[in-house]
Design a protein around this motif. Structure first.
Motif, PDB file in Angstrom:
ATOM      1  N   LEU A 274       1.696   4.828  -1.426  1.00 15.59           N
ATOM      2  CA  LEU A 274       2.224   4.283  -0.182  1.00 15.59           C
ATOM      3  C   LEU A 274       1.884   5.234   0.954  1.00 15.59           C
ATOM      4  CD1 LEU A 274       4.140   2.111   1.146  1.00 15.59           C
ATOM      5  CD2 LEU A 274       5.964   3.803   0.835  1.00 15.59           C
ATOM      6  N   LYS A 275       1.349   4.705   2.039  1.00 15.69           N
ATOM      7  CA  LYS A 275       0.945   5.532   3.164  1.00 15.69           C
ATOM      8  C   LYS A 275       1.981   5.595   4.273  1.00 15.69           C
ATOM      9  CE  LYS A 275      -3.022   6.902   1.703  1.00 15.69           C
ATOM     10  NZ  LYS A 275      -4.136   6.984   2.649  1.00 15.69           N
ATOM     11  N   ASP A 276       2.722   4.516   4.456  1.00  8.61           N
ATOM     12  CA  ASP A 276       3.670   4.491   5.563  1.00  8.61           C
ATOM     13  C   ASP A 276       4.532   3.236   5.438  1.00  8.61           C
ATOM     14  OD1 ASP A 276       4.965   5.275   7.842  1.00  8.61           O
ATOM     15  OD2 ASP A 276       3.362   4.740   9.228  1.00  8.61           O
ATOM     16  N   VAL A 277       5.652   3.254   6.131  1.00 10.33           N
ATOM     17  CA  VAL A 277       6.498   2.076   6.262  1.00 10.33           C
ATOM     18  C   VAL A 277       6.900   1.998   7.727  1.00 10.33           C
ATOM     19  CG1 VAL A 277       8.585   0.891   5.538  1.00 10.33           C
ATOM     20  CG2 VAL A 277       7.394   2.378   3.924  1.00 10.33           C
ATOM     21  N   GLY A 278       6.652   0.856   8.349  1.00 12.99           N
ATOM     22  CA  GLY A 278       6.960   0.738   9.767  1.00 12.99           C
ATOM     23  C   GLY A 278       7.140  -0.704  10.179  1.00 12.99           C
ATOM     24  N   PRO A 279       7.178  -0.963  11.472  1.00 12.00           N
ATOM     25  CA  PRO A 279       7.415  -2.322  11.975  1.00 12.00           C
ATOM     26  C   PRO A 279       6.396  -3.345  11.473  1.00 12.00           C
ATOM     27  CG  PRO A 279       7.617  -0.714  13.744  1.00 12.00           C
ATOM     28  CD  PRO A 279       7.068   0.021  12.566  1.00 12.00           C
ATOM     29  N   ASP A 280       5.169  -2.883  11.166  1.00  9.28           N
ATOM     30  CA  ASP A 280       4.138  -3.820  10.714  1.00  9.28           C
ATOM     31  C   ASP A 280       4.138  -4.023   9.207  1.00  9.28           C
ATOM     32  OD1 ASP A 280       3.181  -4.224  13.322  1.00  9.28           O
ATOM     33  OD2 ASP A 280       1.938  -2.423  13.214  1.00  9.28           O
ATOM     34  N   GLY A 281       4.957  -3.267   8.480  1.00  5.39           N
ATOM     35  CA  GLY A 281       5.042  -3.462   7.050  1.00  5.39           C
ATOM     36  C   GLY A 281       4.814  -2.191   6.246  1.00  5.39           C
ATOM     37  N   TRP A 282       4.608  -2.406   4.946  1.00  2.00           N
ATOM     38  CA  TRP A 282       4.349  -1.319   3.998  1.00  2.00           C
ATOM     39  C   TRP A 282       2.826  -1.105   3.933  1.00  2.00           C
ATOM     40  CZ3 TRP A 282       8.887  -3.721   3.980  1.00  2.00           C
ATOM     41  CH2 TRP A 282      10.014  -3.115   3.425  1.00  2.00           C
ATOM     42  N   ALA A 283       2.365   0.127   4.076  1.00  2.00           N
ATOM     43  CA  ALA A 283       0.934   0.392   4.202  1.00  2.00           C
ATOM     44  C   ALA A 283       0.360   1.086   2.968  1.00  2.00           C
ATOM     45  CB  ALA A 283       0.669   1.257   5.437  1.00  2.00           C
ATOM     46  N   VAL A 284      -0.787   0.582   2.519  1.00  2.00           N
ATOM     47  CA  VAL A 284      -1.612   1.230   1.509  1.00  2.00           C
ATOM     48  C   VAL A 284      -3.036   1.245   2.060  1.00  2.00           C
ATOM     49  CG1 VAL A 284      -0.148   0.526  -0.423  1.00  2.00           C
ATOM     50  CG2 VAL A 284      -2.043  -0.951   0.300  1.00  2.00           C
ATOM     51  N   ALA A 285      -3.935   1.978   1.418  1.00  2.00           N
ATOM     52  CA  ALA A 285      -5.290   2.072   1.957  1.00  2.00           C
ATOM     53  C   ALA A 285      -6.317   2.134   0.841  1.00  2.00           C
ATOM     54  CB  ALA A 285      -5.423   3.302   2.857  1.00  2.00           C
ATOM     55  N   THR A 286      -7.489   1.578   1.117  1.00  2.00           N
ATOM     56  CA  THR A 286      -8.603   1.599   0.179  1.00  2.00           C
ATOM     57  C   THR A 286      -9.852   1.136   0.917  1.00  2.00           C
ATOM     58  OG1 THR A 286      -9.367   0.860  -2.011  1.00  2.00           O
ATOM     59  CG2 THR A 286      -8.302  -0.785  -0.618  1.00  2.00           C
ATOM     60  N   SER A 287     -10.982   1.194   0.238  1.00  2.00           N
ATOM     61  CA  SER A 287     -12.212   0.660   0.816  1.00  2.00           C
ATOM     62  C   SER A 287     -12.185  -0.861   0.771  1.00  2.00           C
ATOM     63  CB  SER A 287     -13.431   1.175   0.043  1.00  2.00           C
ATOM     64  OG  SER A 287     -14.599   0.472   0.428  1.00  2.00           O
ATOM     65  N   ALA A 288     -12.657  -1.485   1.826  1.00  2.00           N
ATOM     66  CA  ALA A 288     -12.748  -2.944   1.848  1.00  2.00           C
ATOM     67  C   ALA A 288     -13.739  -3.454   0.822  1.00  2.00           C
ATOM     68  CB  ALA A 288     -13.145  -3.421   3.243  1.00  2.00           C
ATOM     69  N   GLU A 289     -14.600  -2.554   0.304  1.00  2.00           N
ATOM     70  CA  GLU A 289     -15.588  -2.951  -0.697  1.00  2.00           C
ATOM     71  C   GLU A 289     -15.111  -2.683  -2.119  1.00  2.00           C
ATOM     72  OE1 GLU A 289     -19.131  -0.888   0.409  1.00  2.00           O
ATOM     73  OE2 GLU A 289     -19.636  -2.317   1.998  1.00  2.00           O
ATOM     74  N   SER A 290     -13.920  -2.122  -2.276  1.00  2.00           N
ATOM     75  CA  SER A 290     -13.368  -1.906  -3.611  1.00  2.00           C
ATOM     76  C   SER A 290     -12.911  -3.247  -4.181  1.00  2.00           C
ATOM     77  CB  SER A 290     -12.184  -0.949  -3.538  1.00  2.00           C
ATOM     78  OG  SER A 290     -11.098  -1.563  -2.855  1.00  2.00           O
ATOM     79  N   PRO A 291     -12.685  -3.321  -5.498  1.00  2.00           N
ATOM     80  CA  PRO A 291     -12.201  -4.589  -6.054  1.00  2.00           C
ATOM     81  C   PRO A 291     -10.937  -5.101  -5.366  1.00  2.00           C
ATOM     82  CG  PRO A 291     -12.960  -3.172  -7.824  1.00  2.00           C
ATOM     83  CD  PRO A 291     -13.009  -2.351  -6.569  1.00  2.00           C
ATOM     84  N   LYS A 292      -9.988  -4.219  -5.118  1.00  2.00           N
ATOM     85  CA  LYS A 292      -8.763  -4.687  -4.466  1.00  2.00           C
ATOM     86  C   LYS A 292      -9.012  -5.099  -3.028  1.00  2.00           C
ATOM     87  CE  LYS A 292      -7.335   0.196  -4.349  1.00  2.00           C
ATOM     88  NZ  LYS A 292      -8.380   0.647  -5.318  1.00  2.00           N
ATOM     89  N   GLY A 293      -9.936  -4.393  -2.334  1.00  2.00           N
ATOM     90  CA  GLY A 293     -10.271  -4.788  -0.976  1.00  2.00           C
ATOM     91  C   GLY A 293     -10.927  -6.151  -0.928  1.00  2.00           C
ATOM     92  N   LEU A 294     -11.837  -6.416  -1.863  1.00  2.00           N
ATOM     93  CA  LEU A 294     -12.505  -7.718  -1.923  1.00  2.00           C
ATOM     94  C   LEU A 294     -11.520  -8.821  -2.286  1.00  2.00           C
ATOM     95  CD1 LEU A 294     -15.788  -6.653  -3.767  1.00  2.00           C
ATOM     96  CD2 LEU A 294     -15.524  -7.192  -1.329  1.00  2.00           C
ATOM     97  N   GLN A 295     -10.579  -8.511  -3.169  1.00  2.00           N
ATOM     98  CA  GLN A 295      -9.579  -9.512  -3.535  1.00  2.00           C
ATOM     99  C   GLN A 295      -8.670  -9.841  -2.354  1.00  2.00           C
ATOM    100  OE1 GLN A 295      -7.726  -7.760  -6.995  1.00  2.00           O
ATOM    101  NE2 GLN A 295      -9.545  -8.030  -8.260  1.00  2.00           N
ATOM    102  N   LEU A 296      -8.296  -8.822  -1.586  1.00  2.00           N
ATOM    103  CA  LEU A 296      -7.441  -9.066  -0.428  1.00  2.00           C
ATOM    104  C   LEU A 296      -8.172  -9.826   0.665  1.00  2.00           C
ATOM    105  CD1 LEU A 296      -5.538  -5.666  -0.245  1.00  2.00           C
ATOM    106  CD2 LEU A 296      -4.572  -7.905  -0.798  1.00  2.00           C
ATOM    107  N   ARG A 297      -9.493  -9.666   0.741  1.00  2.00           N
ATOM    108  CA  ARG A 297     -10.269 -10.427   1.716  1.00  2.00           C
ATOM    109  C   ARG A 297     -10.242 -11.909   1.370  1.00  2.00           C
ATOM    110  NH1 ARG A 297     -16.383  -8.806   2.139  1.00  2.00           N
ATOM    111  NH2 ARG A 297     -15.355  -6.817   2.575  1.00  2.00           N
TER     112      ARG A 297
END
Length: 212
Positions: free
Chosen positions: A65-88
């Protein structure tokens, strides 16, 4: 199976939880639980990120977990990773926190959106050097035919990061999970576990006790 059933699940002493006194906003309660967990367990910010693949099959992995704020709970990864492609393809996700040393679990799910490129870049540059190098190696989850290829890619990534200390990959993305539901689960040795669900309704949250 005998051994599996014999392992203890939780410590003898568990913290209490009174849903009636919980704050109206789930973020406030989450931060309270997260801070408390940090006093007792390792990696309290580790979270299971669950997505679905192109065939609709569930996929899960542990991230930080990277942060929690008004926009939600934040995580980070490459947009080209499997999870990034799945979220796209399907921008929805679930996050699951589990702190067995406190007998606590937090589950949330909802739509996911990428942060601005500036925020994502700042997230990357705040990572430790070794983590930045790892991100530039690339090829995440692809088949590794020769470990020597990894060593060569790591050396090249190390050189790049040292020569470009203020550059973030364009694909690095901070993702924000804006939950529709957040559930807090407190274990009890008598199995009458205490569950409190926050459900988004209009501009606020509805709190609901759930059966164990």
């Amino acid at each position: 199976m005998v051994q599996l059933r014999g392992w203890p699940s939780f410590p003898e002493e568990l913290p209490g939880f009174t849903p009636e006194t919980a704050p109206p906003d789930p973020q406030a309660l989450f931060l309270e639980w997260l801070t408390e967990a940090g006093e007792h367990v390792l990696a309290p910010h580790a979270v299971t990120l669950s997505t679905v693949d192109a065939d609709g099959a569930p996929d899960a992995r542990v991230v930080i977990l990277k942060d929690v704020g008004p926009d939600g709970w934040a995580v980070a990864t490459s947009a080209e990773s499997p999870k990034g492609l799945q979220l796209r393809k399907d921008p929805r996700a679930a996050l699951t926190f589990f702190w067995p040393g406190r007998g606590r679990q937090v589950r949330l799910r909802g739509p996911v959106s990428p942060a601005t490129p500036e925020v994502s870049a700042a997230d990357f540059l705040a990572r430790p050097p070794a983590s930045r190098v790892e991100a530039f190696i690339g090829h995440q989850s692809q088949v590794l035919h020769d470990p020597a290829d990894l060593e060569a890619a790591a050396a090249e990534a190390q050189r790049w990061v040292e020569e470009n200390p203020d550059v973030a990959p364009e694909t690095w993305t901070r993702y924000l999970v804006d939950p529709d539901e957040v559930e807090f689960w407190q274990a009890s040795h008598d199995r009458r576990h205490v569950r409190l669900r926050y459900r988004k309704s209009g501009g606020g949250w509805v709190r609901e006790r759930l059966w164990p």
